[in-house]
Design a protein around this motif. Structure first.
Motif, PDB file in Angstrom:
ATOM      1  N   GLU A   1       0.828  -1.213   0.000  1.00  0.00           N
ATOM      2  CA  GLU A   1       0.000   0.000   0.000  1.00  0.00           C
ATOM      3  C   GLU A   1       0.859   1.258   0.000  1.00  0.00           C
ATOM      4  O   GLU A   1       0.589   2.214  -0.752  1.00  0.00           O
ATOM      5  N   GLU A   2       1.920   1.260   0.812  1.00  0.00           N
ATOM      6  CA  GLU A   2       2.816   2.432   0.854  1.00  0.00           C
ATOM      7  C   GLU A   2       3.475   2.654  -0.498  1.00  0.00           C
ATOM      8  O   GLU A   2       3.579   3.798  -0.970  1.00  0.00           O
TER       9      GLU A   2
ATOM     10  N   ARG B   1       0.946   4.132  -2.936  1.00  0.00           N
ATOM     11  CA  ARG B   1       0.713   5.549  -2.645  1.00  0.00           C
ATOM     12  C   ARG B   1       1.863   6.398  -3.175  1.00  0.00           C
ATOM     13  O   ARG B   1       1.641   7.478  -3.721  1.00  0.00           O
ATOM     14  N   GLU B   2       3.095   5.913  -2.965  1.00  0.00           N
ATOM     15  CA  GLU B   2       4.250   6.649  -3.467  1.00  0.00           C
ATOM     16  C   GLU B   2       4.187   6.817  -4.983  1.00  0.00           C
ATOM     17  O   GLU B   2       4.480   7.874  -5.531  1.00  0.00           O
TER      18      GLU B   2
ATOM     19  N   GLU C   1       1.491   9.347  -5.926  1.00  0.00           N
ATOM     20  CA  GLU C   1       1.870  10.722  -5.583  1.00  0.00           C
ATOM     21  C   GLU C   1       2.889  11.293  -6.554  1.00  0.00           C
ATOM     22  O   GLU C   1       3.016  12.485  -6.685  1.00  0.00           O
TER      23      GLU C   1
END
Length: 74
Positions: A65-66, A69-70, A73
């Motif tokens: 998930e991280e 998201r990165e 973004e």
């Protein structure tokens, strides 16, 4: 039965037989208890292993998930 027996030796034999029988019954009960505890511990170990697997899966999902998201973004 012991009070009606004929000789002291016969009474002693009856008492000893009863004592041995009681010890055997107790031993069997203790073995059953030990086996139950072994099964319980094995189940506890399996549950701990499962919990660790779930925890590892959650950690992996969090990292994925991280990373997603990165990427979003950027």
């Amino acid at each position: 039965e012991v009070a009606n027996s004929r000789s002291p030796a016969h009474r002693l034999d009856l008492v000893l037989r009863r004592a041995v029988s009681n010890v055997v019954k107790e031993n069997l009960a203790l073995r059953e208890l030990a086996n139950t505890e072994k099964r319980r511990l094995a189940n506890d170990r399996r549950l701990l292993d499962l919990a660790e697997t779930v925890e590892d899966g959650l950690e992996f999902a969090t990292r994925v998930e991280e990373r997603l998201r990165e990427r979003v973004e950027r």
